[in-house]
Write an enzyme that holds these catalytic residues in place. Structure first.
Site, mmCIF file in Angstrom:
data_model
loop_
_atom_site.group_PDB
_atom_site.id
_atom_site.type_symbol
_atom_site.label_atom_id
_atom_site.label_comp_id
_atom_site.label_asym_id
_atom_site.label_seq_id
_atom_site.Cartn_x
_atom_site.Cartn_y
_atom_site.Cartn_z
ATOM 1 N N GLY A 13 0.812 -1.216 0.000
ATOM 2 C CA GLY A 13 0.000 0.000 0.000
ATOM 3 C C GLY A 13 0.845 1.265 0.000
ATOM 4 N N GLY A 129 4.685 -10.659 -8.938
ATOM 5 C CA GLY A 129 4.969 -9.272 -8.556
ATOM 6 C C GLY A 129 4.803 -8.335 -9.729
ATOM 7 C CD GLU A 185 6.290 -12.877 5.686
ATOM 8 O OE1 GLU A 185 6.145 -12.437 6.843
ATOM 9 O OE2 GLU A 185 6.053 -12.210 4.663
ATOM 10 C CE LYS A 200 2.948 -15.372 -5.729
ATOM 11 N NZ LYS A 200 4.357 -15.220 -5.290
#
EC number: 1.1.1.3
Lengths: 412, 412
Positions: A13, A129, A185, A200
């Site tokens: 964002g 992406g 992560e 995906k």
């Protein structure tokens, strides 16, 4: 001028706001209209940030504002994203999203709502992406019947595998480094177990084959068992090990799979290293094409989200057609798929093991590396997944004399 | 139903007919309408061919038929293609083309006519054969400001260079083989002198930077002087030699160049081999992306032509915006561009040559290969093209003691 709203001010964002600001002039020129960020929705406060004045915690303000024509959903996760996006579409606002969980699960339904209302639901950023792949599939490869999509669709695992291959390190060492660098992560499961790549490839397969491929139907195997010795064997065989997400059409049936796979150095995907992603597509007319780039990251992902916003602004009240029906596709049983396996074992007696392997698999090709002199490793002849799995089980049954260490597929 | 016409029934034209027939059902579905070939224009006769019934020698029949909405021009060459295409657009018929000469020379003007009439002039097939690059540049990378495009845009030269590298053969041997296999023309000048790549990078640069880049302004050097020994040196240095067509924006100025260039093994373009093409794009947000595929050939090219026909049919009376103005772009003087040169010489006396090279170029890196013990070869420090060319001239002036054999740029 077109008013837009952004749902979520996290990594992507804030990247979207940054891109819209940085390239404002050229973006507005390409959109044919000035794009104005009227709202950013987030539950947190961002005092002193550039979006302070447009920040809201109340989604209804956005949904009830008739001036907002395009909404970018970049929160991630299925809920509340799904509820928000559906509501937006039902209120005749186009939605663009980077959210692969949402698209894999509800893409067909959301596309249908957008189609019925002559607005758009776009999701270029949900796969690869920044790499343009959704739009090329929808709009460029229209002369072709696509029969294969194979991708390196997860940057984290590709970074880990590349580093293991280059530096001879083991999985856990590299994973830790990737976590320290922010490439993985703290809870890396979605990446290393292949769940991310699975969603995906489900999205790409649904678009390429025009029916809904349910990600839960896709056989998915992660990279946690791939070891530094596997890498050494692969190198000896002239292969790289990559986490491939693949979907192929054979005799009108489609199968899909995510698994660590050995591929030859001549395959264009074998040269895709580090955090890069690539999607390799085969069409019955065009032959092989490949799309390559950064598969994740704030700005590359934001680039794709903003490109979709530009498209949505250019197509207010005009649906950009794509073919992903809500009709579910029954995938081919993976046990029917042809494959070759690379197998490593620790034998009690080489002679006995040799005989047993011969009896079970027939004529295999043995391979040796200096780092593992006590092991036996071999490549099986081609067989169906079902037959090969059976054979591996038979081998494992001889556990008094053979210990099966590793089984990895080889791309033909 | 939409009636279309095809101008030219050569390799690409017959490929277009083949693709439209082979994938008829899926193509019509994606176009949203049935595409019917109403005319094929060719001066030859094709008795017994599938297009016999629609063959015409008279362009006026086509241009005056109000049912024909889309025309595919696949004749090649500037004339009569230009006259035909312009006439078609002025008669409100959308045109798609694979003709790079036409697009490089008249693209800006033809796009303008199409824009003014709310129809389309599309040319995906003119660059990179089937590789989707024009549409991604126009519609996917809209969030970015592009600052570099570097491509391997000619399959013939890439085939020749790949084969020279792999097999240690010299240029003429490989060229002959390429001609025998049909990969190179009997008159190979357009390919091997870089003229074809030059037109293609002019088209890509015009689209990426929004102004008209005249191909005649682009510095162009072919591959005829690249030798098997150059290849051996490149390998020793860890480089590949590729014919790169490049266009870069620096401080608001653009330069463009076509030249054989050494690139490092880590560069994604270095792995593009054989007849494959690839286009590497850098954007200020997306980072690096690359598009890879077959850059020529009957069916890959026809795939792109037909995809454009589908788009034209989907956009009857609606212009697909692209940014290529008729305003000419003044390119940056190539002499200002920074580069490094790889240089080979035959010295009379190594000691004297060494001193002279040091005096002219400063601190160079020498490189040796077993195949050419009598030579001296080195890589210069970075300098402007202007300065480096001057230095090479100074070196050549010492022709009593040094013979300059080869000069090749190195991609930084």
């Amino acid at each position: 001028m077109v008013d837009v709203a952004i749902l979520g001010y996290g990594t992507v964002g804030s990247g979207v706001v940054e891109v819209l600001t940085k390239n404002e002039e050229s973006i507005n020129k390409k959109a044919g209209k000035k794009i104005k960020i009227k709202y950013v929705l987030d539950l947190k406060d961002f005092p002193g940030s550039p979006i302070e004045d447009v920040l809201t915690k109340d989604y209804d303000t956005i949904i009830n504002d008739p001036d907002v024509k395009v909404i970018a959903e970049v929160m991630g996760g299925v809920e509340p994203a799904y509820t928000f996006v559906k509501k937006a579409l039902l209120n005749n606002k186009s939605v663009v999203t980077s959210n692969k969980e949402l698209v894999a699960r509800h893409g067909a339904e959301l596309l249908k709502i957008a189609r019925q209302r002559d607005i758009n639901f776009l999701f270029e950023a949900s796969v690869g992406g920044g790499i343009p792949i959704i739009r090329p599939l929808n709009q460029s490869l229209t002369a072709d019947e696509i029969y294969e999509i194979t991708g390196i669709l997860n940057g984290t695992t590709n970074f880990i595998l590349s580093k293991m291959a280059d530096e001879g390190l083991d999985f856990n060492t590299v994973l830790k480094e990737a976590q320290d660098k922010g490439y993985a992560e703290r809870n890396p499961e979605a990446d290393v177990e292949g769940f991310d790549a699975c969603r995906k490839i489900a999205i790409l397969s649904s678009l390429a084959f025009g029916m809904h491929v349910d990600f839960e139907d896709i056989y998915t195997e992660g990279i946690t068992k791939v070891s530094d010795l596997d890498m050494a064997y692969a190198k000896k065989l002239g292969y790289d090990i990559k986490l491939l997400a693949t979907s192929k059409k054979k005799n009108d049936k489609v199968y899909a799979m995510v698994a660590p796979t050995m591929i030859g150095g001549e395959h264009p995907l074998s040269n895709v290293n580090g955090v890069f992603n690539a999607i390799f597509v085969k069409g019955n007319v065009i032959g092989d094409v490949m799309f390559y780039g950064k598969g994740a990251g704030k700005l590359p992902t934001a680039s794709a989200v903003v490109a979709d916003m530009v498209d949505a602004v250019k197509h207010i009240k005009r649906n950009i057609v794509s073919f992903w029906s809500t009709k579910k596709m029954e995938l081919m049983d993976i046990n029917e798929v042809l494959s070759r396996y690379f197998i490593r074992v620790t034998p009690q007696s080489r002679k006995e093991a040799h005989d047993t392997i011969g009896t079970i698999f027939g004529d295999v090709d043995y391979v040796k590396i200096d780092e593992a002199k006590e092991e036996m490793a071999f490549v099986t002849p081609e067989g169906t997944e079902g037959a090969l799995k059976d054979q591996v089980e038979q081998l494992k049954a001889h556990k008094d004399m053979i210990d099966v260490i590793s089984v990895i597929r080889i791309e033909k």
